[in-house]
Design an enzyme around this catalytic site. Structure first.
Site, short mmCIF file in Angstrom:
data_model
loop_
_atom_site.label_atom_id
_atom_site.label_comp_id
_atom_site.label_asym_id
_atom_site.label_seq_id
_atom_site.Cartn_x
_atom_site.Cartn_y
_atom_site.Cartn_z
N ALA A 116 -0.37 6.10 3.67
CA ALA A 116 0.39 6.35 4.90
C ALA A 116 -0.43 6.03 6.15
O ALA A 116 0.09 5.55 7.15
CB ALA A 116 0.86 7.80 4.94
N HIS A 134 -12.16 -3.36 12.03
CA HIS A 134 -12.10 -4.50 11.12
C HIS A 134 -10.66 -4.93 10.89
O HIS A 134 -10.34 -6.11 10.90
CB HIS A 134 -12.77 -4.16 9.79
CG HIS A 134 -12.29 -2.89 9.14
ND1 HIS A 134 -12.19 -1.68 9.81
CD2 HIS A 134 -11.86 -2.64 7.87
CE1 HIS A 134 -11.73 -0.75 8.99
NE2 HIS A 134 -11.52 -1.31 7.81
N ARG A 135 -9.78 -3.96 10.71
CA ARG A 135 -8.36 -4.26 10.47
C ARG A 135 -7.74 -4.87 11.72
O ARG A 135 -6.94 -5.80 11.64
CB ARG A 135 -7.64 -2.98 10.05
CG ARG A 135 -6.38 -3.22 9.28
CD ARG A 135 -5.88 -1.94 8.58
NE ARG A 135 -6.72 -1.65 7.42
CZ ARG A 135 -7.39 -0.52 7.25
NH1 ARG A 135 -7.33 0.46 8.14
NH2 ARG A 135 -8.11 -0.34 6.17
N SER A 153 0.84 -1.19 0.00
CA SER A 153 0.00 0.00 0.00
C SER A 153 0.87 1.24 0.00
O SER A 153 1.95 1.25 0.60
CB SER A 153 -0.90 0.02 1.23
OG SER A 153 -1.64 1.22 1.29
N LYS A 178 -9.39 2.78 18.08
CA LYS A 178 -9.77 2.22 16.78
C LYS A 178 -8.88 1.03 16.44
O LYS A 178 -9.35 0.01 15.94
CB LYS A 178 -9.65 3.30 15.68
CG LYS A 178 -10.06 2.77 14.32
CD LYS A 178 -9.81 3.79 13.22
CE LYS A 178 -10.03 3.16 11.86
NZ LYS A 178 -9.47 3.95 10.76
N ASP A 206 -6.84 -5.56 1.84
CA ASP A 206 -7.88 -5.04 0.96
C ASP A 206 -9.09 -4.86 1.85
O ASP A 206 -9.56 -5.81 2.48
CB ASP A 206 -8.18 -5.97 -0.21
CG ASP A 206 -8.88 -5.20 -1.33
OD1 ASP A 206 -8.31 -4.20 -1.78
OD2 ASP A 206 -9.99 -5.58 -1.71
#
Length: 197
Positions: free
Chosen positions: A14, A183-184, A11, A178, A71
């Site tokens: 940043a 999700h990450r 990716s 967070k 992704d």
């Protein structure tokens, strides 16, 4: 078990690099694929899994290092899962503000009860470009889409994503919070377990 001291993140984002480095901790040095190539591969897959593997293989090929790809995107129930794999380029590549504006417009007549959504993250790790056994981990974060943006943190759709268990938007969460519940973070917890970190 795979032993890793360094890997390349597939990716140029940043924000994503910073998040994933924080989640992996000091055990693994994460480098951006941007150090090796300015070119992003074309995401031709039809799912988060296909695109994550495609990006990981490309990053491993250009860097010669093990590669990790994320992704991820937003799947909105009322839009049949859109923007889905097209989340980052939902508004024809015009950036986060345009993506958010387009999403709000698409949902303007949708009542609150029907604004359910999920942030989805698929992490794919390959040891080398032709790795026949990529490690694939999925994280899903349930929420709903707000009627207007709230909060200053995060990126992407964070200002529009309501987090019921915290009674705020994703963009109102401190970055550390967070990184624990997103999700990450959920996908990364599975990956860390697989790597023995």
């Amino acid at each position: 078990m795979i032993q890793l001291s360094e890997l390349v993140l597939a990716s140029h984002n940043a924000g994503k690099l910073k998040e994933l480095q924080a989640m992996l901790g000091d055990a693994v040095k994460v480098r951006s694929v941007g150090e090796f190539s300015p070119v992003e591969p074309e995401e031709t897959g039809l799912s988060f899994i296909e695109n994550a593997i495609l990006k990981a293989r490309n990053a491993a090929r250009v860097s010669g290092l093990p590669a990790l790809a994320d992704d991820s995107g937003l799947a909105v129930d009322a839009l049949g899962g859109a923007p889905g794999i097209y989340s980052a380029r939902y508004a024809e590549g015009r950036g986060d503000a345009a993506n958010n504006a387009k999403l709000l417009k698409a949902l303007e007549s949708t009542p609150e009860a029907e604004r359910g959504a999920q942030f989805v993250s698929v992490l794919a790790l390959v040891r080398h470009a032709d790795d026949p056994l990529p490690i694939v981990c999925e994280g899903i974060w349930e929420g709903r889409i707000l009627f207007e943006a709230r909060g200053e943190h995060g990126f992407g759709y964070d200002p529009l994503f309501w987090v019921p268990e915290r009674d705020c938007s994703s963009a109102e969460l401190a970055p550390e919070e967070k990184n624990r519940i997103s999700h990450r973070a959920r996908a990364m917890a599975i990956l860390r377990e697989r790597l023995g970190l």
